[in-house]
Design an enzyme around this catalytic site. Structure first.
Site, PDB file in Angstrom:
ATOM      1  CG  HIS A 155      -2.170   0.762   1.060  1.00 61.48           C
ATOM      2  ND1 HIS A 155      -2.294   1.841   0.222  1.00 61.48           N
ATOM      3  CD2 HIS A 155      -3.386   0.594   1.615  1.00 61.48           C
ATOM      4  CE1 HIS A 155      -3.532   2.307   0.285  1.00 61.48           C
ATOM      5  NE2 HIS A 155      -4.210   1.570   1.122  1.00 61.48           N
ATOM      6  CE1 TYR A 203      -8.677   6.180   7.382  1.00 62.68           C
ATOM      7  CE2 TYR A 203      -9.609   4.817   5.644  1.00 62.68           C
ATOM      8  CZ  TYR A 203      -8.653   5.694   6.084  1.00 62.68           C
ATOM      9  OH  TYR A 203      -7.654   6.097   5.234  1.00 62.68           O
ATOM     10  CB  THR A 241      -6.238   8.668   1.592  1.00 60.81           C
ATOM     11  OG1 THR A 241      -5.336   8.361   2.667  1.00 60.81           O
ATOM     12  CG2 THR A 241      -6.023   7.725   0.432  1.00 60.81           C
TER      13      THR A 241
END
Length: 419
Positions: free
Chosen positions: A119, A235, A248
């Site tokens: 990620h 979230y 983000t």
């Protein structure tokens, strides 16, 4: 973080290509006890042929795994086949996925293919965009010869594969086996449920004059309350790509407005009119929070910046300790579908992406990824841990399906849900 998959049939044609995305980072990074392996790496892989082989791997752009299992969607067993497909792409056997690499192409023995992505270097839409481009150009532009081979000329200058050499003493083998055992324990604890929701999609949702994302997020809140009987810190990832190098921000989608709506939905004494009113208030609040997050006016990245500065300055902040210690028991993300017009989804439904998913962030929580595909389909991926007595991914999936239908019924709109 999500990672994409698709299927290539053994004869070289691209058929029934359910593109799927799954990722490894969230579920396998927690409590990994990396220190023993870091010491082993320094001891056994910092010199000689071991270092040379490890450098070859770490300097590679990506990795390819030839998996000896058969995975993919099976019409005769759609639930189990998609769940095992997802888990395999998420972690495999643990020794056949390189979790720290940019991404790993995974090719199964039946021709199915997918990705496992790390990620840190990019968010899910980047990998999704890459995979959609690869699959669509491979199937719709390049094509295959009659005998199943890829069209095009081979490049004779590409070097031949070389076997990497290793020296693994017995004590190093012991460390490897202990690390593998721990990784397998973590992986086997992941309860993953991947399913398509085809009762309706964004086409019907837009008729309710509601943002599809807000609709799904409120359905998630309703499903979670029915699943656990309580609310939790939630979230939702929001892109900040309006800014240079933006990644983000967090939308905290469990709000007072969403809670009021959910409590009204589970109260049989409340009228449809009141439920609709509170739904619209909650949906508008969610859209407002999403706009704030996209434009740099969110909360969590600023809190993280304060945390980094406090660590640098050596300042002990009770406020930051408290606000950053709350677990995200419901972690959600939407993966965009078909960022560019690569092919017609309506005419080629066999190439529709199943999207991707990730593991739960909290030991007693859920990780939910969803992909809004075309006008009539939403694909969901729900993860949790078997070891938690509070969670069950299939149970949550059932609540989510029902929540979606219950909300659309408030508008008197017809869905294809089976009663």
């Amino acid at each position: 973080m999500p990672v994409l998959t698709g299927r290539l049939r053994g004869n070289g044609t691209c058929d029934d290509a359910h593109l799927v995305t799954f990722a490894s980072g969230d579920c396998l990074s927690a409590h990994c006890y990396r220190v023993p392996w870091a010491k082993a790496r320094q001891t056994y892989f910092s010199r000689g042929k071991n270092k040379q082989s490890l450098d070859a791997i770490e300097k590679a752009a990506f990795l390819v795994t030839l998996d000896d299992t058969a995975q993919g969607y099976n019409k005769k067993d759609p639930v189990t086949s998609m769940d095992t497909y997802a888990k395999s792409l998420l972690h495999g056997k643990c020794y056949d996925r390189w979790f720290d690499k940019t991404f790993t192409f995974i090719v199964f023995k039946n021709g199915k293919m997918g990705l496992n992505a790390e990620h840190a270097w990019a968010d899910a839409p980047i990998v999704a965009h890459l995979w959609e481009y690869v699959m669509s150009t491979d199937c719709f532009q390049l094509g295959y010869t009659e005998d199943g081979h890829c069209r095009g000329d081979t490049n004779p200058n590409i070097p031949c594969p070389m076997r990497l050499q290793w020296e693994i003493p017995e004590e190093c083998q012991d460390v490897i086996e202990k690390s593998l055992s721990l990784a397998c324990t973590l992986a086997n604890d992941v309860d993953f449920h991947s399913f398509p929701f085809d009762a309706f999609g964004k086409g019907l949702i837009k008729r309710s004059r509601t943002s599809p994302d807000a609709f799904v997020q409120l359905a998630l809140q309703l499903a979670h309350y029915k699943d656990k009987g309580k609310f939790c810190l939630t979230y939702e990832a929001s892109m900040t790509r309006l800014f240079r190098e933006g990644r983000t921000e967090t939308v905290r989608s469990c709000t007072m407005e969403s809670c009021n709506f959910v409590l009204t939905m589970v109260d049989p004494m409340q009228t449809v009119e009141k439920k609709l009113k509170l739904f619209k208030i909650a949906a508008n609040k969610h859209q407002h929070l999403y706009r704030l997050a996209m434009t740099g006016a969110g909360i969590d990245r600023h809190l993280f910046c304060l945390y980094v500065v406090s660590k640098y300055l050596g300042v002990d902040s009770p406020f930051l300790k408290e606000v950053l210690s709350d677990p995200w028991r419901l972690s959600t993300s939407q993966t965009p579908q078909q960022q560019i017009e690569l092919f017609d989804l309506e005419r080629n439904p066999e190439y529709v992406s199943s999207g991707g998913g990730f593991g739960p962030v909290a030991d007693d929580g859920y990780g939910v990824s969803y992909i809004i595909v075309g006008e009539n389909l939403i694909n969901f991926h729900v993860s949790s841990k078997f070891s938690s007595p509070e969670t069950d991914s299939h149970r949550f999936g059932a609540h989510l399906r029902q929540a979606m239908v219950d909300i659309i019924n408030l508008f008197g709109l017809h869905s294809n849900a089976r009663k």
